[in-house]
Each structure stands twice: as structure tokens, then as C-alpha cells.
Design an enzyme around this catalytic site. Structure first.
Site, PDB file in Angstrom:
ATOM      1  N   GLN A  60      38.052 -11.943   9.360  1.00  0.00           N
ATOM      2  CA  GLN A  60      37.189 -11.335  10.433  1.00  0.00           C
ATOM      3  C   GLN A  60      38.197  -9.904  11.472  1.00  0.00           C
ATOM      4  OE1 GLN A  60      37.045 -13.188  14.887  1.00  0.00           O
ATOM      5  NE2 GLN A  60      35.581 -14.168  13.624  1.00  0.00           N
ATOM      6  N   TYR A  72      40.713 -19.703  22.452  1.00  0.00           N
ATOM      7  CA  TYR A  72      39.680 -19.749  24.057  1.00  0.00           C
ATOM      8  C   TYR A  72      40.077 -20.216  25.003  1.00  0.00           C
ATOM      9  CZ  TYR A  72      38.337 -15.856  20.082  1.00  0.00           C
ATOM     10  OH  TYR A  72      37.853 -14.161  19.375  1.00  0.00           O
ATOM     11  N   ASP A 125      30.593 -18.249  16.545  1.00  0.00           N
ATOM     12  CA  ASP A 125      32.600 -18.333  16.373  1.00  0.00           C
ATOM     13  C   ASP A 125      33.194 -18.899  17.928  1.00  0.00           C
ATOM     14  OD1 ASP A 125      34.457 -16.743  14.993  1.00  0.00           O
ATOM     15  OD2 ASP A 125      34.426 -16.223  17.450  1.00  0.00           O
ATOM     16  N   THR A 128      32.065 -16.220  21.311  1.00  0.00           N
ATOM     17  CA  THR A 128      31.916 -16.763  22.214  1.00  0.00           C
ATOM     18  C   THR A 128      33.220 -17.072  23.771  1.00  0.00           C
ATOM     19  OG1 THR A 128      33.250 -18.841  20.861  1.00  0.00           O
ATOM     20  CG2 THR A 128      31.261 -19.099  21.307  1.00  0.00           C
TER      21      THR A 128
HETATM   22  P1  NAP Z   1      31.627  -7.797  22.045  1.00  0.00           P
HETATM   23  O1  NAP Z   1      30.745  -8.795  21.894  1.00  0.00           O
HETATM   24  O2  NAP Z   1      31.467  -6.715  21.509  1.00  0.00           O
HETATM   25  O3  NAP Z   1      31.018  -7.566  23.746  1.00  0.00           O
HETATM   26  C1  NAP Z   1      30.694  -8.943  24.485  1.00  0.00           C
HETATM   27  C2  NAP Z   1      30.477  -8.302  25.937  1.00  0.00           C
HETATM   28  O4  NAP Z   1      28.744  -7.517  26.559  1.00  0.00           O
HETATM   29  C3  NAP Z   1      30.476  -8.833  26.828  1.00  0.00           C
HETATM   30  O5  NAP Z   1      30.843  -8.957  28.169  1.00  0.00           O
HETATM   31  C4  NAP Z   1      28.284  -9.061  26.391  1.00  0.00           C
HETATM   32  O6  NAP Z   1      28.119  -9.951  28.263  1.00  0.00           O
HETATM   33  C5  NAP Z   1      27.694  -7.924  26.749  1.00  0.00           C
HETATM   34  N1  NAP Z   1      26.741  -8.531  25.738  1.00  0.00           N
HETATM   35  C6  NAP Z   1      26.291  -8.612  24.933  1.00  0.00           C
HETATM   36  N2  NAP Z   1      25.017  -8.239  24.880  1.00  0.00           N
HETATM   37  C7  NAP Z   1      25.263  -7.075  25.048  1.00  0.00           C
HETATM   38  C8  NAP Z   1      23.510  -6.683  25.393  1.00  0.00           C
HETATM   39  N3  NAP Z   1      22.820  -7.167  24.407  1.00  0.00           N
HETATM   40  N4  NAP Z   1      23.788  -5.883  26.472  1.00  0.00           N
HETATM   41  C9  NAP Z   1      24.482  -5.441  27.161  1.00  0.00           C
HETATM   42  N5  NAP Z   1      26.190  -5.939  27.327  1.00  0.00           N
HETATM   43  C10 NAP Z   1      26.076  -6.790  26.583  1.00  0.00           C
HETATM   44  O7  NAP Z   1      33.417  -8.540  22.257  1.00  0.00           O
HETATM   45  P2  NAP Z   1      33.638 -10.020  21.703  1.00  0.00           P
HETATM   46  O8  NAP Z   1      33.046 -10.826  23.000  1.00  0.00           O
HETATM   47  O9  NAP Z   1      35.036  -9.266  22.507  1.00  0.00           O
HETATM   48  O10 NAP Z   1      33.506 -10.141  20.248  1.00  0.00           O
HETATM   49  C11 NAP Z   1      32.876 -10.963  19.995  1.00  0.00           C
HETATM   50  C12 NAP Z   1      33.624 -11.734  19.577  1.00  0.00           C
HETATM   51  O11 NAP Z   1      34.085 -11.839  18.583  1.00  0.00           O
HETATM   52  C13 NAP Z   1      33.971 -13.074  19.887  1.00  0.00           C
HETATM   53  O12 NAP Z   1      33.481 -13.153  21.384  1.00  0.00           O
HETATM   54  C14 NAP Z   1      34.962 -13.913  19.417  1.00  0.00           C
HETATM   55  O13 NAP Z   1      34.091 -15.118  19.570  1.00  0.00           O
HETATM   56  C15 NAP Z   1      34.883 -12.517  18.614  1.00  0.00           C
HETATM   57  N6  NAP Z   1      36.486 -12.073  18.481  1.00  0.00           N
HETATM   58  C16 NAP Z   1      37.421 -12.422  17.613  1.00  0.00           C
HETATM   59  C17 NAP Z   1      38.546 -11.555  17.295  1.00  0.00           C
HETATM   60  C18 NAP Z   1      39.546 -11.782  16.396  1.00  0.00           C
HETATM   61  O14 NAP Z   1      40.775 -11.583  16.708  1.00  0.00           O
HETATM   62  N7  NAP Z   1      39.575 -12.594  15.561  1.00  0.00           N
HETATM   63  C19 NAP Z   1      39.370 -11.026  18.423  1.00  0.00           C
HETATM   64  C20 NAP Z   1      37.696 -10.350  19.752  1.00  0.00           C
HETATM   65  C21 NAP Z   1      37.139 -10.919  19.473  1.00  0.00           C
HETATM   66  P3  NAP Z   1      27.783 -10.839  28.574  1.00  0.00           P
HETATM   67  O15 NAP Z   1      28.426 -12.637  28.244  1.00  0.00           O
HETATM   68  O16 NAP Z   1      27.550 -11.244  29.949  1.00  0.00           O
HETATM   69  O17 NAP Z   1      26.216 -11.808  28.342  1.00  0.00           O
END
Ligand code: NAP
Length: 286
Positions: free
Chosen positions: A172, A62, A57, A28
Site C-alpha cells: 500500500q 489511526y 482499510d 479510515t
Molecule cells: P484521501 O482519501 O485522499 O482524502 C481524504 C479527504 O478527502 C477527507 O478530508 C475527505 O473528507 C475528503 N474527500 C473524500 N472524498 C471526497 C470527495 N468526493 N470530494 C471532496 N472531498 C472528498 O486521503 P487519506 O485519508 O490520507 O487516504 C485514504 C486512506 O488511505 C486513509 O484513510 C488510510 O486508510 C490510507 N492511508 C494509508 C497510509 C499508509 O501509510 N499506509 C497513509 C495515508 C493514508 P470527509 O472525510 O470529510 O468526507
């Protein structure tokens, strides 16, 4: 494209407690910040829940609570279907501060419990204090399990040496095809102890999707590069994967990643394009 109706259920893994959780969930980060209409973000999370991606998550960090509010709206009336993961900021993770942060998060989430509460990264407070607060939150029913995030192998060693530290339920970390460093020592460390990893940024926030190898393999299977990248993680079976998607088409795409069947040849090509580590690399973070 492998999108329309998923063929296979979302597989589950067992937490150290024995409880089962789906290995494909939803992130999210950047929700609630106006990048997409809020309604669309809520609907995307609800679609994901309907499709079995019931692990969600979020973090107080955020949007300074805005993402938690989006989650609260999405899970209203269906809390029992969801396994909710949230994170406390290191700057709040004192004995008292952790409890207060959790109570604020519960209000924004509009629920009485978080399933898994993580320390977002190691900060200024002694781990003993954060763990004591986590254990108190478990006793009062405000959280069910606790864990950590962005902990490298030495940090995990330190954690399990602290009183109560062995109750950690997950770590994580950043893990995807372009970030394979944890395969050297952190992932084996977790596997040896049956403490599952949760992989964040599984498609590198979209940056990896133009990679020619990924595109070629995706085209061969009639799927998308994102589905190949997600399946590469999911097929390992013991890792929770939390792609973030605020668009319905991305949610469906990610859900159908479960159905992709990568061949030995595909895997060899992916290993060539995205080599496994050959020495220790410090844990990367985003
Ligand atoms: P991600 O999930 O690797 O990528 C998200 C991006 O990819 C968004 O721009 C989304 O677009 C796009 N997307 C999603 N599915 C897609 C698909 N099937 N085809 C093309 N593009 C797609 O990156 P993230 O948000 O950094 O990581 C996921 C989650 O992990 C986070 O949201 C967060 O909850 C968690 N996280 C935790 C930490 C930590 O320090 N613990 C750090 C980073 C992330 P749209 O939104 O426009 O659909």
C-alpha cells in the site's frame, strides 16, 4: 454530477491467491478522532459497503485504535460482506509483538479475522520475524493474507529475498495524480510479478481538487474533480484505491467515479498537468 445511482458495478481485481476484491474501497484515517460525529462516520462506511465499496482499510495507528473501533461498529452484523485491511505498527512488528497487536486489533474490530494484514512501514525488526508472525497468524486463522505498506522497489526486492517473503499480497503506497513517482520502477516491478498495489491518499487528502486542469475536465463531464482523480486510478484496473470519506455525499461521489469515461484528450491533458516521472524518485509517504 455523476452521483445519484451508480451505473456500473465496482470492478474487481484478483489477488495473487486468485481471490477477487473490489478495486474501489474505503480508507479510515482520522476517523474516531472527533473530526466528524462518530455516527456519521459509521453511517458513511455502511453506505459505502451498501454501494459495493466493501474493501475497508484501517490501522492500529489511526487514533490509537479509535478508527478500528469505528470500523468494528460499521461492520457489525455484516462482517462477511467486507474485505478488511489492517496494519501493524513497525514498533510492534516483532515475532510476538505482531501477534499481540493483531489480537488487540481484532478486539477493537469485533471480529475473529483480518483479511489482509500489512506492516505499516519498515521498522526496527527484521522482516523475517514479522513474516514468521504473519505466517503464524495465517495458520491460526486470525489473518487470511499479509502484505506491506510504504515499501520502495529496493525494499520489495529485499522482502522477496527473505524466507516466505514472496507470499506478500500487496504494497500500500501513496499514489495519485500529483504523486506519480512509483510509475518509474515500483509499479512496473509489481506488474511484472502480478502483486497489486493499493493506492492511498488517492485525492491527496483533498489538496489537489482545486487544480484548474482537474476542474476543467470535471466540468466537461459534469462530474467532480475528485471523481476525475479517482477514475484516473481506477481505469488502470489493477490497483486498489481507498479514498476516505466521512460524509455521505463524498461516499456517493467516490462510488460514482467508476462511471466516469475519460477520453484520450482528457488523459493527455492530465499527463501535461501532472507529468509522469522521467527518473527514479524515492517513494513519497504521508
Ligand atoms: P484521501 O482519501 O485522499 O482524502 C481524504 C479527504 O478527502 C477527507 O478530508 C475527505 O473528507 C475528503 N474527500 C473524500 N472524498 C471526497 C470527495 N468526493 N470530494 C471532496 N472531498 C472528498 O486521503 P487519506 O485519508 O490520507 O487516504 C485514504 C486512506 O488511505 C486513509 O484513510 C488510510 O486508510 C490510507 N492511508 C494509508 C497510509 C499508509 O501509510 N499506509 C497513509 C495515508 C493514508 P470527509 O472525510 O470529510 O468526507
Amino acid at each position: 454530477m455523476a452521483q445519484a445511482s451508480p451505473q456500473n458495478p465496482v470492478p474487481a481485481l484478483r489477488l495473487p491467491s486468485g481471490e477477487k476484491v473490489p478495486i474501489l474501497g474505503q480508507g479510515t484515517w482520522y476517523m474516531g478522532e472527533g473530526h466528524r460525529p462518530r455516527k456519521e462516520e459509521v453511517a458513511a462506511l455502511q453506505l459505502g459497503i451498501d454501494l459495493g465499496m466493501t474493501l475497508i482499510d484501517t490501522a492500529e495507528m489511526y487514533g490509537s485504535g479509535a478508527a478500528e473501533e469505528v470500523v468494528g461498529e460499521a461492520i457489525a452484523g455484516q462482517r462477511e460482506k467486507v474485505f478488511l485491511v489492517d496494519k501493524v505498527l513497525p514498533s510492534h512488528a516483532s515475532r510476538r509483538g505482531t501477534i499481540q497487536a493483531c489480537e488487540r486489533s481484532l478486539k477493537r474490530l469485533r471480529t475473529d479475522r483480518i483479511d489482509l494484514y500489512l506492516l505499516h512501514w519498515e521498522g526496527p525488526y527484521p522482516l523475517e520475524d514479522t513474516i514468521e508472525a504473519f505466517e503464524e497468524l495465517v495458520r491460526s486463522g486470525k489473518i487470511r493474507y499479509w502484505g506491506v505498506s510504504n515499501f520502495d522497489t529496493a525494499d520489495m526486492e529485499e522482502l522477496v529475498s527473505v524466507k516466505g517473503g514472496s507470499k506478500v499480497t500487496t504494497n500500500q503506497v501513496l499514489y495519485n495524480l500529483t504523486r506519480r513517482g512509483i510509475e518509474w520502477d515500483l509499479l512496473p516491478w509489481h506488474r511484472k510479478r502480478s502483486i497489486p498495489i493499493m493506492a492511498y491518499s488517492p485525492i491527496e487528502q483533498g489538496r489537489m481538487l482545486r487544480n484548474p486542469t482537474l476542474q476543467r475536465i470535471a466540468a466537461l463531464h459534469g462530474v467532480t474533480p475528485a471523481q476525475v482523480a479517482l477514475n484516473w486510478l481506477l481505469r488502470q484496473g489493477d490497483i486498489m484505491v481507498i479514498p476516505k470519506a466521512s460524509r455521505a455525499e463524498h461516499v456517493r461521489d467516490n462510488r460514482a467515479a467508476v462511471d466516469v469515461q475519460l477520453t484520450a484528450e482528457d488523459l493527455a491533458q492530465l499527463d501535461q498537468a501532472f507529468p509522469a516521472p522521467t527518473r527514479k524518485r524515492p517513494l513519497e509517504v504521508l
